[in-house]
Write a protein that holds these residues in place. Sequence first.
Motif: not given
Length: 678
Positions: A120-143
């Motif tokens: 949610q923070w990624c959307d609210m703070a308008n973070l870069t696509k690169e950061f959003v992608s990093e979060i997705a990878v972080l989430d998936r690696k932990f999964s």
Amino acid sequence: MSNDGQEQELGAEVVSGAVVTDDTLEITKAKYTNLCRELNMDSQTEEDGWSMYLDVGQRCVMEGDSTMWLCCALFAACRRSSTPTVIGQDAMVRGNCVSLNNLLRCCQMSIYDFKTKIKQWCDMANLTKEFVSEIAVLDRKFSITFTLYKRFRNIFDKIFNCPPNEKRHSKYSSLHANHANGKCSYIKLDDICWRLFLCAKNQKPSTTVDLVTSFNLMICCIDLIYNNVLAERRTDLINPKFDGLPSNWTEVDFRANPHCILSYFCDMTEEAKAMKATTFREIMSSFFQTKTIYGHERTMLGLLSNENFERNLKSLNISYEQYVLSVGEFDERILSAYDASDHTNLNDQALRPPATPLTRKQDLPAQPAMAGEKFEPVLNATNNVKQLRAFDRITEPTDYVKQAGEEVNAKLLKIIEGIKSKFLAHYPSGEAKSRFRLAKSFYFYLLDQILQAEIKNKPEFDLKRLLVQKISLVNFNITLMACCVELVLEAYKTELKFPWVLKCFSISAFEFQKIIEIVVRHGSHEGCLNRSLIKHLNSIEETCLERLAWASDSPVWDMIATAPKPLPTHYDVNCDRTAGALQIFLRKVYLLGWLRILKLCSELSVVDKAPERIWHIFEHSITQKTDLMKDRHLDQIIMCAIYIYIRVSVHRSSPSHSLCLSLIDALTQELPMPLPLL
């Protein structure tokens, strides 16, 4: 009443905010400062995090505990920075070496809550696509790791046994256990095995970007620890009911020869054995050379001897801590502090097959007989890989395709080599060549099936001319190969999720969605693609239709710009047998839109003639106001259509009116972009 007054009244119930007083902000600031002191945060990161928090607070209402949002702001600020290391003059590590687990502990925030809030923070703070992608990878690696840990617990408990004088694994017990006589306890055996795997997969992260390969590596680690337990004659730690035990393991003169147990737990034994003989041995050799592990390097035994096991456990912990701090990921040792069943808020949802797509359900094979059993991600991934590996014997164009002639086939192979070069340059794994080889084998099979079907449907066409025409289409071959690559990545459950394959091969979502129906039709022939893989293809086709193909840089907008206005309705595209690419695309979009409207109306309890009327509003938006879809999601237009219908048709004081509006507001919170104003 004036128009301005009406507009203000209409917006009053959907635009709300929370007034933040100076007192509230002062308390939050004090909380943030204390958090930074506890984490020993550097001043620049502290300032950046607070500025980000204030900026988001000006635009968004941050509901709930402010500490969670402060945690997200601080994490994002940490990830923006980099820290020099002593390795070399230009060597840097990502982040400022603040442990993510320490951050969560100080904020008293669970991993589950963090994963939810940071998205949610990624959307609210308008973070870069690169950061959003990093979060997705972080989430998936932990999964992936969480899924593997559940298998680890199951396998470990089948092989090893907790002696009667010890307590079984309990929360943080390994951190405080004090065992006499220097022998390795059951709990520390558990710890050293899990930490060995964590360090091994981080030693060569490029070789473990998927679930199947990571599972094979984990089994290699368990196999090694098992052989070390046998070598130390620790019969008290062995489960006597394990089927893989040597027949004479309890005898006095027993000698622990290498005893492989991979086949007892791994369906793809040959691949696991190949990893054990190559990648795993290389990793262990590097551990011995860097003193991460102590023992006999040639036999890889002695790891659990009285003189080595404590320092091995300590060394592995230090090595893993250094890695986690350098990359800013979750500390996955935390999993071993719990039983897998204790993680009630964590699940392997990210690794499950997608929910059954709304479109083309008729293409799905019947549910297998075991469908009612509990879903097991590793087994599902292994079955998918085995399904595709049935074609790995095909290493070149089939005899049927070769009828197009040497010149055409040479051009085809040249196209494939170009695709291969792109894949090897982008895929972050030592397994890149084998993954592409498997995709290429399935590509040759599909190409053969597609061309034979074309000839069968058009018998009047010259065989060679049609082959030449089809094979020469560069876009067709690139998208077909890309689809095969996507299937392989999905089968292995890699960290790289769609639309990574589009970026890798520079393909637009509009072009890619064209090939999916063809692959499903011919790939499901004689059960070549199973239900799980077909659902995946249908799911990503819907992703293209609902969002990706409407991106502002999509070629669909060039086609729309030159098409007669207004765009054709669903009736026009369904009745047109000579439909072009745009008409076929709109036909799919209309079908998906109609099914979504029916589903949402059902969930919102909007009945009677509502779906048809909402459909007309939706269709009008697509045909007359097409630009509304640019960089937006199909569901946003549908939400607006439902909203307009409720405004016009339902009495505003009725309970159903308020309920529907509140449900729409709740649903729109899940969408990635703001709703358009109609």
